[in-house]
Design an enzyme around this catalytic site. Structure first.
Site, PDB file in Angstrom:
ATOM      1  N   THR A   1      -6.018  -0.339   8.555  1.00  0.00           N
ATOM      2  CA  THR A   1      -5.540   0.677   9.500  1.00  0.00           C
ATOM      3  C   THR A   1      -6.690   1.246  10.324  1.00  0.00           C
ATOM      4  OG1 THR A   1      -4.696   2.946   9.596  1.00  0.00           O
ATOM      5  CG2 THR A   1      -5.662   2.272   7.515  1.00  0.00           C
ATOM      6  N   ASP A   2      -6.372   1.733  11.517  1.00  0.00           N
ATOM      7  CA  ASP A   2      -7.405   2.392  12.340  1.00  0.00           C
ATOM      8  C   ASP A   2      -7.895   3.691  11.702  1.00  0.00           C
ATOM      9  OD1 ASP A   2      -5.116   3.932  12.780  1.00  0.00           O
ATOM     10  OD2 ASP A   2      -5.146   3.760  14.967  1.00  0.00           O
ATOM     11  N   GLU A   3      -7.130   4.212  10.727  1.00  0.00           N
ATOM     12  CA  GLU A   3      -7.512   5.491  10.110  1.00  0.00           C
ATOM     13  C   GLU A   3      -8.835   5.416   9.356  1.00  0.00           C
ATOM     14  OE1 GLU A   3      -4.753   7.938   8.213  1.00  0.00           O
ATOM     15  OE2 GLU A   3      -3.102   7.379   9.516  1.00  0.00           O
TER      16      GLU A   3
ATOM     17  N   ALA B   1       0.843  -1.198   0.000  1.00  0.00           N
ATOM     18  CA  ALA B   1       0.000   0.000   0.000  1.00  0.00           C
ATOM     19  C   ALA B   1       0.874   1.242   0.000  1.00  0.00           C
ATOM     20  CB  ALA B   1      -0.887   0.020   1.247  1.00  0.00           C
TER      21      ALA B   1
ATOM     22  N   SER C   1      -8.824   5.510   0.688  1.00  0.00           N
ATOM     23  CA  SER C   1      -8.441   4.388  -0.184  1.00  0.00           C
ATOM     24  C   SER C   1      -8.405   3.087   0.613  1.00  0.00           C
ATOM     25  CB  SER C   1      -7.089   4.659  -0.868  1.00  0.00           C
ATOM     26  OG  SER C   1      -6.026   4.580   0.073  1.00  0.00           O
ATOM     27  N   LYS C   2      -7.965   3.139   1.863  1.00  0.00           N
ATOM     28  CA  LYS C   2      -7.926   1.922   2.695  1.00  0.00           C
ATOM     29  C   LYS C   2      -9.354   1.485   3.066  1.00  0.00           C
ATOM     30  CE  LYS C   2      -4.741  -0.034   4.032  1.00  0.00           C
ATOM     31  NZ  LYS C   2      -4.018  -1.169   3.364  1.00  0.00           N
TER      32      LYS C   2
ATOM     33  N   TYR D   1      -5.644   8.952   1.677  1.00  0.00           N
ATOM     34  CA  TYR D   1      -5.050   7.662   2.072  1.00  0.00           C
ATOM     35  C   TYR D   1      -6.080   6.811   2.806  1.00  0.00           C
ATOM     36  CZ  TYR D   1      -2.898   4.344   5.247  1.00  0.00           C
ATOM     37  OH  TYR D   1      -2.629   3.217   5.970  1.00  0.00           O
TER      38      TYR D   1
HETATM   39  O1  TDX Z   1       6.778  15.714  10.459  1.00  0.00           O
HETATM   40  C1  TDX Z   1       5.765  15.303  11.058  1.00  0.00           C
HETATM   41  N1  TDX Z   1       5.266  16.044  12.097  1.00  0.00           N
HETATM   42  C2  TDX Z   1       4.146  15.689  12.789  1.00  0.00           C
HETATM   43  O2  TDX Z   1       3.719  16.395  13.716  1.00  0.00           O
HETATM   44  C3  TDX Z   1       5.101  14.066  10.719  1.00  0.00           C
HETATM   45  C4  TDX Z   1       5.614  13.211   9.609  1.00  0.00           C
HETATM   46  C5  TDX Z   1       3.974  13.714  11.431  1.00  0.00           C
HETATM   47  N2  TDX Z   1       3.494  14.505  12.427  1.00  0.00           N
HETATM   48  C6  TDX Z   1       2.271  14.085  13.146  1.00  0.00           C
HETATM   49  C7  TDX Z   1       1.088  13.766  12.284  1.00  0.00           C
HETATM   50  C8  TDX Z   1       0.371  12.684  13.053  1.00  0.00           C
HETATM   51  O3  TDX Z   1      -0.505  13.270  14.001  1.00  0.00           O
HETATM   52  O4  TDX Z   1       2.581  12.870  13.834  1.00  0.00           O
HETATM   53  C9  TDX Z   1       1.481  11.965  13.815  1.00  0.00           C
HETATM   54  C10 TDX Z   1       1.922  10.669  13.162  1.00  0.00           C
HETATM   55  O5  TDX Z   1       2.138  10.955  11.804  1.00  0.00           O
HETATM   56  P1  TDX Z   1       2.559   9.823  10.748  1.00  0.00           P
HETATM   57  O6  TDX Z   1       3.789   9.145  11.232  1.00  0.00           O
HETATM   58  O7  TDX Z   1       2.555  10.441   9.389  1.00  0.00           O
HETATM   59  O8  TDX Z   1       1.377   8.772  10.930  1.00  0.00           O
HETATM   60  P2  TDX Z   1      -0.230   8.910  10.793  1.00  0.00           P
HETATM   61  O9  TDX Z   1      -0.623  10.057   9.963  1.00  0.00           O
HETATM   62  O10 TDX Z   1      -0.777   8.842  12.203  1.00  0.00           O
HETATM   63  O11 TDX Z   1      -0.558   7.559   9.989  1.00  0.00           O
HETATM   64  C11 TDX Z   1       0.092   6.346  10.374  1.00  0.00           C
HETATM   65  O12 TDX Z   1      -0.740   5.491  11.103  1.00  0.00           O
HETATM   66  C12 TDX Z   1      -1.740   4.809  10.414  1.00  0.00           C
HETATM   67  C13 TDX Z   1       0.665   5.645   9.159  1.00  0.00           C
HETATM   68  O13 TDX Z   1       1.442   6.529   8.385  1.00  0.00           O
HETATM   69  C14 TDX Z   1      -0.412   5.040   8.336  1.00  0.00           C
HETATM   70  O14 TDX Z   1       0.125   4.354   7.229  1.00  0.00           O
HETATM   71  C15 TDX Z   1      -1.198   4.104   9.191  1.00  0.00           C
HETATM   72  O15 TDX Z   1      -2.245   3.546   8.452  1.00  0.00           O
END
Ligand code: TDX
Length: 339
Positions: free
Chosen positions: A125-127, A83, A156-157, A153
């Site tokens: 995913t929980d999303e 994915a 799509s899931k 995203y």
């Molecule tokens: O630079 C950043 N700063 C920031 O504050 C990034 C990359 C993220 N964040 C925040 C956004 C989210 O609240 O941190 C949290 C986590 O972000 P991600 O790591 O991008 O994850 P998230 O958006 O929660 O989604 C993840 O969990 C569910 C995965 O990427 C997905 O693939 C999964 O399905």
């Protein structure tokens, strides 16, 4: 037992292959991976010579290639990790998310119908449930929570999940779905929160926290997720959804501060930046079903898992430094350059 693992050169898929070869050394594992920016063949280096392992560079949307491999290998089980998974990328450019995540799942399920299968497992995913408010801490996502996706995203899931359920009901495809909370651990691509913050902190670069940093995620060590999927494919009931999560809710800012402290870096590196569009506030999984039906419980405490993860990134710099210095550099500039 012959298991197809799609997306096995990515973060969770690779950890799952390691887990399965260790726990079931008699199984044959065939990895199908398109090797996009997020897939890294060097991750699979430790097991590439294992006689019970085969790697094929295949896009799950490529019907001919997928069917060719089914014809040759006649898998018993397919576990679909393949994915596009980064929310920020889906906001910039949704199309590839719809293609891989929805149509790719369809191609795999069509092949399962054509050649026969014991189990098709969809890693979700929980999303797909959308988000929860911060001021109602007693609310959790259960398997009955309506789908309410926020980003391209997660839409799509959610679409793929509905298609899997439709294939089960319409064609009797023996399918299961798992919906897991945020994973962390070795081999996670450094665009995601935890590895991004570790890599930036080590380089004394700003730590970009979106919005007020109070968004909450429910973090699970990747190996606990792998064990949950192993239990589901063997003992889970066909047609069912299983939520996977560890009741380990943390705000983004508290995670970033913890990483600073683990690495001995100053919190002055933290920089609050423009929020993500449509940013989900809180995710929290109720894992009661998988616990009561399959006996699953997380084994790694966050305090230990995060230490182990930080140690892994410190000991495996060449793995992520190659990524950070390559094509990803342009992505980073585009996404964070004017924040
Ligand atoms: O630079 C950043 N700063 C920031 O504050 C990034 C990359 C993220 N964040 C925040 C956004 C989210 O609240 O941190 C949290 C986590 O972000 P991600 O790591 O991008 O994850 P998230 O958006 O929660 O989604 C993840 O969990 C569910 C995965 O990427 C997905 O693939 C999964 O399905």
């Amino acid at each position: 037992m012959n298991i197809f693992v799609t997306g096995g050169a990515g973060f969770i898929g690779a950890n799952y292959i390691f887990y399965m070869l260790r726990e079931h050394p008699e199984y044959r594992i065939v990895c199908l991976d398109k090797l996009t920016y997020a897939g890294n063949l060097s991750t699979l280096e430790p097991i590439i010579q294992n006689p019970n392992f085969r790697f094929e560079k295949i896009d799950i949307c490529d019907r001919e290639a997928v069917c060719g491999l089914f014809e040759e290998e006649k898998p018993d089980i397919v576990v679909n990790f393949a994915a596009e998974s980064h929310v920020d990328r889906s906001i910039e450019d949704p199309e590839v998310f719809l293609r891989t995540n929805i149509l790719g799942t369809q191609v795999l399920m069509d092949a399962c119908r054509k050649y026969g299968i014991q189990r098709f497992h969809q890693v979700s995913t929980d999303e797909v449930y959308g988000d929860l408010p911060l001021d109602k801490p007693d609310l959790f996502f259960t398997e009955k929570t309506p789908l309410h996706a926020s980003s391209p995203y997660s839409a799509s899931k959610a679409s793929a999940d509905m298609l899997v359920q439709a294939y089960h009901r319409t064609y009797g495809l023996p399918a299961t779905i798992s919906r897991c909370s945020n994973n962390y651990g070795p081999y996670q691509f450094p665009e995601k929160l935890i590895p991004l913050m570790i890599a930036n902190a080590l380089a004394d670069k700003p730590l970009p926290v979106y919005g007020d940093g109070l968004n909450v995620r429910d973090w699970l060590y990747v190996e606990d997720h792998c064990r949950a999927i192993d239990l589901i494919i063997h003992n889970g009931r066909v047609g069912e959804v299983y939520n996977v999560g560890g009741h380990n809710e943390m705000s983004n800012i508290s995670i970033v501060k913890l990483i600073c402290s683990e690495l001995g870096k100053p919190e002055t590196l933290i920089k609050y930046v423009t929020d993500r569009k449509g940013h989900d506030r809180r995710y929290a999984i109720d894992p009661d079903k998988i616990h009561s039906e399959l006996g699953w419980l997380p084994e790694t405490k966050f305090a230990d898992g995060i230490k182990e993860t930080v140690r892994w990134y410190l000991n495996n710099k060449e793995w992520w430094e190659t990524i950070v210095s390559g094509e990803y550099k342009n992505y980073y500039e585009k996404m964070y350059g004017n924040k």
